[in-house]
Design a protein around this motif. Sequence first.
Motif, short mmCIF file in Angstrom:
data_model
loop_
_atom_site.label_atom_id
_atom_site.label_comp_id
_atom_site.label_asym_id
_atom_site.label_seq_id
_atom_site.Cartn_x
_atom_site.Cartn_y
_atom_site.Cartn_z
N ARG A 133 -19.15 -43.89 29.71
CA ARG A 133 -19.17 -45.29 30.18
C ARG A 133 -19.25 -45.36 31.70
N ASP A 193 -12.90 -48.46 27.69
CA ASP A 193 -13.22 -47.85 28.99
C ASP A 193 -12.09 -46.96 29.50
N GLN A 212 -15.12 -47.90 21.75
CA GLN A 212 -15.72 -47.52 23.04
C GLN A 212 -14.95 -48.15 24.20
N THR A 218 -14.27 -54.76 30.96
CA THR A 218 -13.63 -53.44 30.90
C THR A 218 -12.40 -53.59 30.00
N SER A 220 -14.95 -42.23 27.94
CA SER A 220 -14.75 -42.81 29.27
C SER A 220 -15.79 -42.28 30.25
#
Length: 438
Positions: free
Chosen positions: A373, A328, A326, A298, A370
Amino acid sequence: MSSNKVGFVSLGCPKALVDSERILTQLQIDGYEIVSTYQDAQLVVVNTCGFIDSAKRESLDAIGEAISENGRVIVTGCMGTGDDAQDIVRAHPKVLSVTGPAAYEEVVGAVHQYVPHTPVHDPYTDLVPPQGVKLTPRHYAYLKISEGCNHRCSFCIIPQMRGDLVSRPIGEVMNEAERLVEAGVRELLVISQDTSAYGIDTRFRTGFWNGRPLKTHMQALCEALGELGVWVRLHYVYPYPHVDRVIPLMAEGRLLPYLDVPLQHGSPDVLRRMRRPAAAEKALERIHHWREVCPDITLRSTFIVGFPGETERDFALLLDFLREAQLDRVGCFQYSPVRGAGANDLPDPVPEVLKQERWERFMALQQEISAARLQAKIGRTIEILIDEADAQGAVGRSAADAPEIDGRVFLDGVGGLQPGDLVEAQVTGADEYDLWAG
Ligand code: SF4
C-alpha cells in the motif's frame, strides 16, 4: 530552592497524557512551577498506566525511582484503583497519596496539601498559555471528548478503572479545540475509549458553541471540527452504521481521511468471546463501503492473537480478514491476561509458543500488505505536516500517519522548514512503514 516546584512523570496512552495535561494546567494556574529534575522538585507526581502487566511494572519502577531520587511522591492514573493501588502501597509504602484516573481535583488537592502555596493574583493570564499545558509538540494536540466506556470487552478492565461513558459537553470540547488552533495547533487528534459512542450518555443533548446549537454527537462534532481549518484525525472509532456519515466529510477534505478502528479479530466466535462492540456490524462490508465513498481513506487497526479458545480455524479467518480488508496500518498484540478481566476465566488458553508463532505469521502477512500500500504511493504528491526540521532536512507525517503510532515521511536535503509547516512533496520511496519524499 523556592517551595512551589513540582516534578511530573507521565506514563501511558494519549488519554493518560490528556489527564496529565489537565493536572499540569491546573497546577500552573495555581502558581506551581513544573520542573524537569527530581532534585529541583519539592514533590513528584507520577501518572501511572495499568493497562497490561508490563505497563504496571514500568509504573512501579517509575514510582520507585521517584521515591529514591526525590522521596515525596503522589501517584495517580490507571494503576491507582483496586488491587493495583494496594500493590503500589505494598511496594512503595512511602507514597503520599494514590488516586485513580481522571482524579484531577484530588491530585491537585494533594499537591496543595504537601507543598502549600498561595496562588498569585491572576495566575491564568500570567502563568498559563490560554490553550493550557500541552505535553505534545506545539503543532499537534490530543482532544479528549469523553471519559470511560459503556462496553465490557472481556479482556479489558478500563470500564472498571475509568467507569461508564461520560461525554464532555460539545461546547466545552469545541472551545478547547478553538483555543488550541488559535495557539498554533495544526492537527487535532480526537481521542476517547469509543469515539463513535460520543453523546450516547447525554442522549445527544444539544449544547452551544459560539451561540450555535450543536448536538452532542460524533457527526455534529466532526462537522464543527472540520470548520477549524486544521487536520482533524479520529481515533478509537467502532464500525457502527452511523460512522458511515462522517466518511463524506473525509472525501470533502473537512476531516483527515483516516480512521483508527480497533477491530481486535476477524473470527466471529473470538469476537463474541471478547464481547466486542460492533462485532456483528459486518466490518468488512463497512470497510468496502468507506473505500467506495473515500478511496484515499487510511485505515488503522489493532488485533489480538492467541485469545483463549482461538483455534487454527479462527486464526485462518483472521488472516483471511486481513487479506480482504487491506488495512494500511496494523498493530498486533499477543493476548496476555490482565488481573480482574473476565477473559481470565475463559477455558482453552493458547500456549505461548503458538501465540508467538501466530503473531509472526500475522505480522509477515500484514507487513506485505502495508508495504504494497505504501509502494503504491510512490509518484503521488502528498501533504506533509513537519514534526522536526534542521538545515539538512525534515521529518513529517502525511494524512495517513498519526504521531507516535504510524509511519513518517522523510524529506532528505530539504532545508528551511519549521515544525508545524504544511508542505507538499512527491513521494520518491517507501518501505513497510515510512515514506521518502522530495
Ligand atoms: S471498548 Fe472494550 S476495550 Fe475499549 S475501553 Fe471499552 S471495554 Fe475496553
